[in-house]
Design a protein around this motif. Structure first.
Motif, short mmCIF file in Angstrom:
data_model
loop_
_atom_site.label_atom_id
_atom_site.label_comp_id
_atom_site.label_asym_id
_atom_site.label_seq_id
_atom_site.Cartn_x
_atom_site.Cartn_y
_atom_site.Cartn_z
N GLN A 108 71.24 -68.33 31.23
CA GLN A 108 72.05 -68.50 30.31
C GLN A 108 71.24 -69.61 28.98
OE1 GLN A 108 75.48 -67.20 29.45
NE2 GLN A 108 75.15 -68.22 27.61
N ALA A 109 70.63 -70.42 29.40
CA ALA A 109 69.95 -71.65 28.07
C ALA A 109 68.92 -70.71 27.40
CB ALA A 109 69.87 -72.62 29.34
N GLU A 110 67.94 -69.81 27.62
CA GLU A 110 67.55 -68.98 27.01
C GLU A 110 68.55 -68.37 26.18
OE1 GLU A 110 65.17 -66.21 29.31
OE2 GLU A 110 63.82 -68.25 29.73
N LYS A 111 69.34 -67.49 26.09
CA LYS A 111 70.20 -67.66 25.39
C LYS A 111 71.14 -67.80 24.00
CE LYS A 111 74.64 -64.25 25.70
NZ LYS A 111 75.12 -63.59 26.48
N ASP A 112 71.12 -69.20 24.75
CA ASP A 112 71.75 -70.45 23.89
C ASP A 112 70.79 -71.02 23.24
OD1 ASP A 112 74.11 -69.19 25.25
OD2 ASP A 112 74.08 -71.32 26.34
N GLY A 113 69.28 -70.79 23.11
CA GLY A 113 68.38 -71.48 22.67
C GLY A 113 68.12 -71.82 22.61
N ARG A 114 68.15 -72.37 24.08
CA ARG A 114 67.49 -74.03 24.77
C ARG A 114 66.69 -73.40 26.53
NH1 ARG A 114 71.55 -74.74 27.63
NH2 ARG A 114 72.69 -73.81 27.20
N PRO A 115 65.76 -72.21 25.63
CA PRO A 115 64.89 -72.35 26.68
C PRO A 115 64.06 -73.37 28.33
CG PRO A 115 63.66 -72.44 24.91
CD PRO A 115 64.99 -72.82 24.65
N TRP A 116 63.53 -72.99 29.38
CA TRP A 116 63.73 -73.97 29.94
C TRP A 116 62.50 -73.52 29.95
CZ3 TRP A 116 67.07 -73.33 35.14
CH2 TRP A 116 68.16 -73.80 35.12
N SER A 117 61.78 -74.45 30.64
CA SER A 117 60.09 -74.54 30.63
C SER A 117 59.93 -74.28 32.17
CB SER A 117 59.82 -75.79 30.34
OG SER A 117 59.98 -77.32 32.03
N ASP A 118 58.76 -73.14 32.62
CA ASP A 118 58.30 -73.11 33.98
C ASP A 118 58.77 -74.72 34.73
OD1 ASP A 118 57.81 -71.08 32.82
OD2 ASP A 118 55.58 -71.10 33.19
N GLU A 119 58.47 -75.82 34.80
CA GLU A 119 59.04 -76.97 34.81
C GLU A 119 59.97 -76.92 35.79
OE1 GLU A 119 57.30 -80.44 37.56
OE2 GLU A 119 56.19 -78.43 36.59
N GLN A 120 61.08 -76.52 34.38
CA GLN A 120 62.28 -77.09 34.68
C GLN A 120 63.16 -75.82 35.70
OE1 GLN A 120 63.53 -77.17 30.63
NE2 GLN A 120 64.92 -78.47 31.21
N LEU A 121 62.64 -74.82 36.04
CA LEU A 121 62.49 -74.16 36.43
C LEU A 121 62.03 -74.12 38.23
CD1 LEU A 121 63.96 -71.09 37.72
CD2 LEU A 121 61.69 -70.00 36.49
N ARG A 122 60.72 -74.92 38.53
CA ARG A 122 60.13 -74.70 39.38
C ARG A 122 61.00 -76.15 39.71
NH1 ARG A 122 57.77 -78.75 41.97
NH2 ARG A 122 58.34 -80.15 40.10
N ILE A 123 61.13 -77.07 39.50
CA ILE A 123 62.39 -78.51 39.64
C ILE A 123 63.71 -77.79 40.62
CG2 ILE A 123 63.55 -80.16 39.20
CD1 ILE A 123 61.20 -80.82 36.94
N ARG A 124 65.11 -77.12 39.74
CA ARG A 124 66.06 -76.38 40.23
C ARG A 124 65.62 -75.41 41.53
NH1 ARG A 124 69.47 -75.86 35.99
NH2 ARG A 124 69.44 -78.57 34.75
N LEU A 125 64.54 -74.76 41.03
CA LEU A 125 64.27 -73.83 42.84
C LEU A 125 63.84 -74.71 43.75
CD1 LEU A 125 62.79 -70.67 41.10
CD2 LEU A 125 64.79 -71.37 42.44
N ALA A 126 63.22 -76.03 44.10
CA ALA A 126 62.75 -76.79 44.63
C ALA A 126 64.41 -76.95 45.11
CB ALA A 126 61.67 -77.32 44.20
N LYS A 127 64.73 -77.50 44.36
CA LYS A 127 66.03 -78.56 44.77
C LYS A 127 66.57 -77.91 45.52
CE LYS A 127 70.22 -81.33 43.38
NZ LYS A 127 70.36 -81.59 42.16
N VAL A 128 66.67 -76.19 46.29
CA VAL A 128 67.44 -75.67 47.16
C VAL A 128 66.44 -75.61 47.94
CG1 VAL A 128 68.17 -73.25 47.35
CG2 VAL A 128 68.68 -73.73 45.43
N ASN A 129 65.41 -75.53 47.92
CA ASN A 129 64.85 -75.47 49.20
C ASN A 129 64.34 -76.77 49.85
OD1 ASN A 129 64.15 -72.48 48.76
ND2 ASN A 129 61.98 -73.55 47.98
#
Length: 222
Positions: free
Chosen positions: A45-66
């Motif tokens: 959704q962020a990419e669709k809205d023109g606010r793409p995440w960095s790889d680091e942002q994705l990693r942090i969000r996924l790591a939080k679940v773990n």
């Protein structure tokens, strides 16, 4: 870098004490997997809205679940049923207050002498741990730096960061030598995500940490 003094050398020199390393495997539940799907949906959704995440942002969000995996409190409970004394002179590191509260509900079954140590908690709890008025603290990130409790023996890493420095800081809390306990030997309990195709972004990190800490824990004083 001007000078390096790794944990292995410090243990061999007797500057730090020896420790046993105990990894506890955990799996992601269906709820955890759904949380990860939400992360990927938010990224799309962020990419669709023109606010793409960095790889680091994705990693942090996924790591939080773990870090906050649903099964961790019950796995800790299973471990403590066999080794309740691990809570003696111990710090339990958690991801946040929510996870800490869940862990406290487990710990209370094994000792009444514990305190949660979150942001805003009075520092007197550290003194109580140091003087053995309580058995353990359940703490968040705030406790990573600036404490020196030589009597501290054990740590439980319910939640760990990717960076090795953070792990070294946390382990360093319990493997400091104690002049009042010449035979001190510590315990480090660590939660490790099972290595599966479902969570390669974290399981690889955990497996690297297992191999590293197993090697360090095999070090003996010369």
């Amino acid at each position: 870098i001007i000078f390096e003094y790794p944990l292995e050398q410090a243990i061999e020199d007797g500057v730090l004490c020896e420790f046993d390393y105990i990894p506890l495997d955990y799996k992601l539940t269906e709820n955890d997997k759904q949380e990860k799907k939400k992360v990927y949906a938010a990224k799309a959704q962020a990419e669709k809205d023109g606010r793409p995440w960095s790889d680091e942002q994705l990693r942090i969000r996924l790591a939080k679940v773990n870090k906050k995996a649903e099964l961790k409190p019950s796995i800790l409970d299973d471990y403590l049923k066999s080794y309740p004394d691990t809570l003696k002179s111990c710090i339990v590191f958690v991801a946040d207050k929510e996870q800490g509260d869940s862990v406290c509900k487990v710990i209370v079954n094994y000792t009444q002498k514990y305190k949660p140590y979150y942001e805003g908690t009075h520092r007197q709890y550290l003194d109580m741990l140091s003087t053995q008025k309580i058995d353990c603290l359940v703490a968040c990130q705030r406790l990573d730096e600036g404490i020196d409790i030589k009597s501290l023996k054990n740590i439980i890493l319910v939640s760990s960061d990717k960076g090795k420095l953070s792990t070294v800081q946390r382990i360093g809390r319990c493997i400091r030598t104690n002049p009042n306990d010449k035979d001190k030997k510590s315990i480090v309990v660590d939660f490790i995500l099972e290595n599966t195709n479902e969570s390669p972004e974290k399981s690889g990190t955990d497996q690297d940490r297992v191999e590293w800490l197993k090697d360090v824990s095999a070090t003996r004083k010369k």
